[in-house]
Scaffold this motif. Structure first.
Motif, mmCIF file in Angstrom:
data_model
loop_
_atom_site.group_PDB
_atom_site.id
_atom_site.type_symbol
_atom_site.label_atom_id
_atom_site.label_comp_id
_atom_site.label_asym_id
_atom_site.label_seq_id
_atom_site.Cartn_x
_atom_site.Cartn_y
_atom_site.Cartn_z
ATOM 1 N N ILE A 445 4.835 44.476 -6.382
ATOM 2 C CA ILE A 445 4.606 44.368 -4.942
ATOM 3 C C ILE A 445 5.738 43.592 -4.283
ATOM 4 O O ILE A 445 6.242 43.968 -3.213
ATOM 5 N N LEU A 446 6.165 42.512 -4.941
ATOM 6 C CA LEU A 446 7.239 41.684 -4.384
ATOM 7 C C LEU A 446 8.600 42.367 -4.499
ATOM 8 O O LEU A 446 9.434 42.274 -3.592
ATOM 9 N N PHE A 447 8.823 43.047 -5.628
ATOM 10 C CA PHE A 447 10.121 43.696 -5.882
ATOM 11 C C PHE A 447 9.881 45.136 -6.330
ATOM 12 O O PHE A 447 10.010 45.462 -7.524
ATOM 13 N N PRO A 448 9.528 46.023 -5.409
ATOM 14 C CA PRO A 448 9.179 47.401 -5.793
ATOM 15 C C PRO A 448 10.314 48.166 -6.456
ATOM 16 O O PRO A 448 10.078 49.130 -7.189
ATOM 17 N N ASN A 449 11.557 47.749 -6.221
ATOM 18 C CA ASN A 449 12.689 48.459 -6.821
ATOM 19 C C ASN A 449 12.757 48.284 -8.333
ATOM 20 O O ASN A 449 13.570 48.945 -8.993
ATOM 21 N N ILE A 450 11.921 47.380 -8.882
ATOM 22 C CA ILE A 450 11.874 47.225 -10.345
ATOM 23 C C ILE A 450 11.531 48.556 -10.999
ATOM 24 O O ILE A 450 12.055 48.902 -12.064
ATOM 25 N N ILE A 451 10.643 49.342 -10.355
ATOM 26 C CA ILE A 451 10.213 50.624 -10.907
ATOM 27 C C ILE A 451 11.395 51.579 -11.035
ATOM 28 O O ILE A 451 11.418 52.452 -11.907
ATOM 29 N N LYS A 452 12.401 51.411 -10.172
ATOM 30 C CA LYS A 452 13.530 52.338 -10.150
ATOM 31 C C LYS A 452 14.365 52.282 -11.424
ATOM 32 O O LYS A 452 15.193 53.163 -11.659
ATOM 33 N N VAL A 453 14.187 51.262 -12.251
ATOM 34 C CA VAL A 453 14.946 51.206 -13.503
ATOM 35 C C VAL A 453 14.439 52.263 -14.482
ATOM 36 O O VAL A 453 15.133 52.613 -15.439
ATOM 37 N N ILE A 454 13.232 52.791 -14.267
ATOM 38 C CA ILE A 454 12.710 53.863 -15.112
ATOM 39 C C ILE A 454 13.428 55.152 -14.734
ATOM 40 O O ILE A 454 13.566 55.471 -13.544
ATOM 41 N N PRO A 455 13.925 55.920 -15.707
ATOM 42 C CA PRO A 455 14.641 57.172 -15.396
ATOM 43 C C PRO A 455 13.778 58.137 -14.596
ATOM 44 O O PRO A 455 12.544 58.074 -14.622
ATOM 45 N N LYS A 456 14.432 59.042 -13.879
ATOM 46 C CA LYS A 456 13.711 60.033 -13.089
ATOM 47 C C LYS A 456 12.917 60.963 -13.989
ATOM 48 O O LYS A 456 13.279 61.191 -15.142
ATOM 49 N N PRO A 457 11.812 61.512 -13.464
ATOM 50 C CA PRO A 457 10.990 62.413 -14.277
ATOM 51 C C PRO A 457 11.796 63.588 -14.802
ATOM 52 O O PRO A 457 12.675 64.119 -14.139
ATOM 53 N N GLY A 458 11.474 63.986 -16.007
ATOM 54 C CA GLY A 458 12.141 65.101 -16.664
ATOM 55 C C GLY A 458 11.402 65.443 -17.937
ATOM 56 O O GLY A 458 10.217 65.124 -18.098
ATOM 57 N N GLU A 459 12.126 66.076 -18.877
ATOM 58 C CA GLU A 459 11.486 66.451 -20.144
ATOM 59 C C GLU A 459 11.009 65.227 -20.914
ATOM 60 O O GLU A 459 10.015 65.277 -21.643
ATOM 61 N N TRP A 460 11.704 64.087 -20.710
ATOM 62 C CA TRP A 460 11.317 62.871 -21.425
ATOM 63 C C TRP A 460 9.901 62.418 -21.053
ATOM 64 O O TRP A 460 9.200 61.795 -21.857
ATOM 65 N N MET A 461 9.467 62.798 -19.819
ATOM 66 C CA MET A 461 8.131 62.399 -19.375
ATOM 67 C C MET A 461 7.045 63.069 -20.214
ATOM 68 O O MET A 461 5.992 62.479 -20.483
ATOM 69 N N ILE A 462 7.312 64.324 -20.640
ATOM 70 C CA ILE A 462 6.339 65.037 -21.465
ATOM 71 C C ILE A 462 6.174 64.317 -22.798
ATOM 72 O O ILE A 462 5.060 64.088 -23.275
ATOM 73 N N LYS A 463 7.313 63.933 -23.375
ATOM 74 C CA LYS A 463 7.263 63.201 -24.650
ATOM 75 C C LYS A 463 6.657 61.812 -24.471
ATOM 76 O O LYS A 463 5.940 61.314 -25.344
ATOM 77 N N PHE A 464 6.966 61.219 -23.307
ATOM 78 C CA PHE A 464 6.439 59.879 -23.049
ATOM 79 C C PHE A 464 4.918 59.918 -22.934
ATOM 80 O O PHE A 464 4.212 59.058 -23.484
ATOM 81 N N LYS A 465 4.385 60.945 -22.225
ATOM 82 C CA LYS A 465 2.938 61.078 -22.111
ATOM 83 C C LYS A 465 2.311 61.296 -23.490
ATOM 84 O O LYS A 465 1.224 60.791 -23.778
#
Length: 651
Positions: A445-465
């Motif tokens: 909440i204080l530093f929302p840009n922290i989430i931006k360090v996670i790579p953009k959605p892609g094929e890795w998201m399928i494996k991550f799930k």
């Protein structure tokens, strides 16, 4: 002071005591009731000690005042697991400046008892030691036959009337408020209640000091307590018993040391730190997937969306902890004590949470896509998307409930303090813990840009799930094990689900992942099934500890539960290691284990003596350290070896 007076009385009257004429004419007689049966209140068993006093003679309360001694039981060599003499509300009298607190005519002392080793009967000779006084005091020592049978429960008006006169903890109604020091040995406090309160009489008791309590201001219910020793030296709760005209009540509180614990701010701070540390405890393993999933769902959102999603999760966390706090308050108001992680001792909760986690894992592993019609699956996805805020809230709820079976550093101290406090303080302590546990989301909440360090959605998201699904599947196996499912069945079921999802889904080439997962499952199964042939753990029995100490033995006590992941980590990394086992065996250390997987009030009562209301709890005893050395929640071989060698060298 009272012991000096008693000794003086004893020597003055020793000739009287041992005269045959007066032995046949004692001023009191006693009786053990019932015979070949037992009284029962709630889930506790009782017998009754009835003392009949001649007119003008009295015997004493647990705090006898300036002179006297309370009744005691000598069990000989056959002491039960646990017992407690309950003292009915007394009367106070002042004779020649000496305050005495006790009883006249007839008094009944209910005795709560626990039967040892599933024994159904206790039949033996005990010795009752008590003091009776008039102008002189006579120590009485009477041998009595006790014959109780827990299979034969009876009722008695005499016992029930005596039990009603024992002061009960009025948890919801009264509290000690605004404690002010008037010197090292004197404090002033107010007795606060939501209802109209009128104190008729009041008494105080401490295991560590002789206390005197006076009503300082009756209109404002302000009391003054005087102690024989400085209050800063008292470590155990002070009990205040009072008569409000309609009932006999009791309140417990601790006068804290000014140096470190003079205000609630200290406890709120350590509760916050304990909640923060909870994020890094082994107990958090089952909820890593839930937390990672909630973070990954925020990646496509703008800063406003990230803040709102984080806020929803935080509200779920706070709701969960406040709900647990309310449960503690509710059960304490009924006279029951709860420990940290108590919900894991409830089978209904375990079945519910196992089912939910299992559904989560199946969804992440792709089973809904495989077996649900596309239209139904689309509706399911749309339902989740349209109700995202509720899903985020529930992820906060589940992560909190699953992360609280084990205690963390500082957490035990905060919880222990709250158990002796008012309902408002209990809720505020649990709220502080929730804020600490929710800190990662507060940072978002204080530093929302922290989430931006996670790579953009892609094929890795399928494996991550898929990876998150594996973590939740492991959590399902852990919960099934707590529910006492067969370990081989758990292994086969989870392995089949995992392998089927790989070959029918998008992961046919992930052979390394399959191998590693199967090896991991096998490792867990091997650990859970392995037996240590060298070490023989004995079942916990408090009296057994002191028997070993009296025989100059060293004792290591491990209080554990199947649902306590930190306990299992301590076993793998420390307790069951070869070096520690050799240390146990070479020094003939007696090792005892208490299993708290299922609710056991005896274990909770025992650990509460150390200010702990959660596990793991590990304690070392010896003749020199007969009060026990309490070890930290997270053990290491260095910590345990150092403490054991210290005890061995000084024993």
């Amino acid at each position: 002071m009272r012991y000096l007076v008693f000794i003086l009385f004893f020597f003055i009257n020793i000739k009287f005591l041992y005269s045959n004429e007066n032995l046949d004419n004692l001023k009191a007689s006693s009786e053990i009731l019932p015979n070949n049966s037992i009284y029962k209140v709630n889930n506790d068993y009782y017998f009754n000690i009835k003392i009949i006093l001649e007119k003008g003679w009295k015997t004493y309360w647990k705090n006898p005042g300036d002179a006297g001694l309370p009744i005691q039981i000598d069990w000989g060599n056959l002491k039960p697991n646990d017992y407690e003499i309950l003292f009915p509300y007394p009367k106070g009298s002042l004779d020649n400046g000496i305050l005495t607190i006790g009883y006249e005519n007839i008094v009944n002392f209910p005795v709560r008892i626990k039967f040892p080793n599933d024994q159904e009967k206790i039949k033996q000779v005990i010795t009752l030691n008590y003091l009776v006084c008039k102008e002189i005091c006579i120590p009485v020592s009477e041998k009595k036959k006790i014959n109780i049978n827990k299979q034969n429960i009876i009722k008695s008006d005499e016992f029930e009337n005596a039990y009603k006169k024992v002061p009960k903890q009025s948890f919801n109604e009264y509290e000690i408020h605004s404690i002010k020091s008037l010197g090292p040995n004197k404090i002033k406090a107010s007795l606060r209640s939501d209802k109209k309160l009128q104190i008729e009489s009041i008494f105080a008791y401490s295991e560590e000091s002789n206390l005197t309590v006076n009503i300082f201001d009756k209109s404002k219910n302000i009391i003054e307590i005087i102690s024989d020793v400085p209050f800063d030296g008292l470590t155990k709760p002070i009990q205040i018993a009072f008569d409000n005209g309609s009932a006999f009540n009791e309140i417990q509180f601790i006068k804290k040391n000014k140096k470190t614990q003079s205000s609630l701010i200290y406890f709120y701070f350590i509760a916050f730190i304990g909640g923060l540390i909870l994020n890094f405890m082994p107990c958090v393993l089952p909820v890593i997937s839930i937390k990672l999933l909630s973070f990954s769902s925020m990646m496509n959102e703008n800063n406003k969306g990230i803040r709102l999603s984080s806020l929803n999760v935080i509200l779920g966390i706070i709701f969960s902890f406040l709900f647990l706090g309310l449960m503690v308050i509710f059960f304490k108001s009924l006279g029951n004590q709860l420990g940290w992680g108590f919900h894991f001792q409830n089978k209904t909760f375990l079945i519910f949470i196992t089912f939910i986690i299992f559904l989560f894992s199946l969804n992440l592993l792709g089973y809904f896509e495989l077996f649900l019609p596309r239209s139904l699956n689309n509706k399911f996805d749309n339902l989740i998307a349209n109700n995202q805020k509720y899903g985020e809230f529930l992820s906060g709820v589940f992560s909190s409930l699953l992360a609280t079976p084990c205690s963390a550093p500082f957490l035990g101290t905060a919880i222990g303090f709250s158990m002796l406090a008012s309902p408002l303080i209990i809720l505020s302590i649990f709220f502080s813990i929730s804020v600490g546990f929710a800190m990662p989301y507060l940072l978002c909440i204080l530093f929302p840009n922290i989430i931006k360090v996670i790579p953009k959605p892609g094929e890795w998201m399928i494996k991550f799930k898929f990876f998150l699904g594996i973590l939740l599947l492991l959590s399902t196996g852990w919960l099934l094990n707590i529910l006492e499912f067969n370990l081989t069945f758990i292994f086969i079921l989870l392995s089949f689900i995992l392998i089927f999802s790989i070959f029918k889904g998008k992961f046919k080439k992930q052979s390394a992942l399959i191998s590693l997962t199967v090896i991991f499952f096998i490792s867990i199964l091997t650990y859970l099934n392995k037996s240590n042939e060298k070490l023989k753990w004995e079942m916990f029995n408090e009296s057994k500890i002191y028997d070993y100490i009296s025989n100059n033995k060293i004792v290591f006590l491990d209080i554990t539960a199947d649902w306590c992941i930190t306990c299992q980590v301590n076993k793998i990394t420390t307790i069951n290691t070869e070096n520690i086992n050799k240390l146990f065996l070479n020094n003939e250390i007696k090792i005892l284990q208490a299993d708290w997987t299922k609710k056991d009030p005896e274990i909770l009562e025992f650990i509460s003596k150390f200010g702990r209301y959660g596990i793991p709890v590990n304690i070392i005893y010896s003749r020199k350290f007969n009060e026990g050395i309490l070890l930290p929640e997270i053990l290491s071989q260095d910590i345990l070896t150092k403490e054991l060698r210290r005890v061995i060298n000084e024993n």
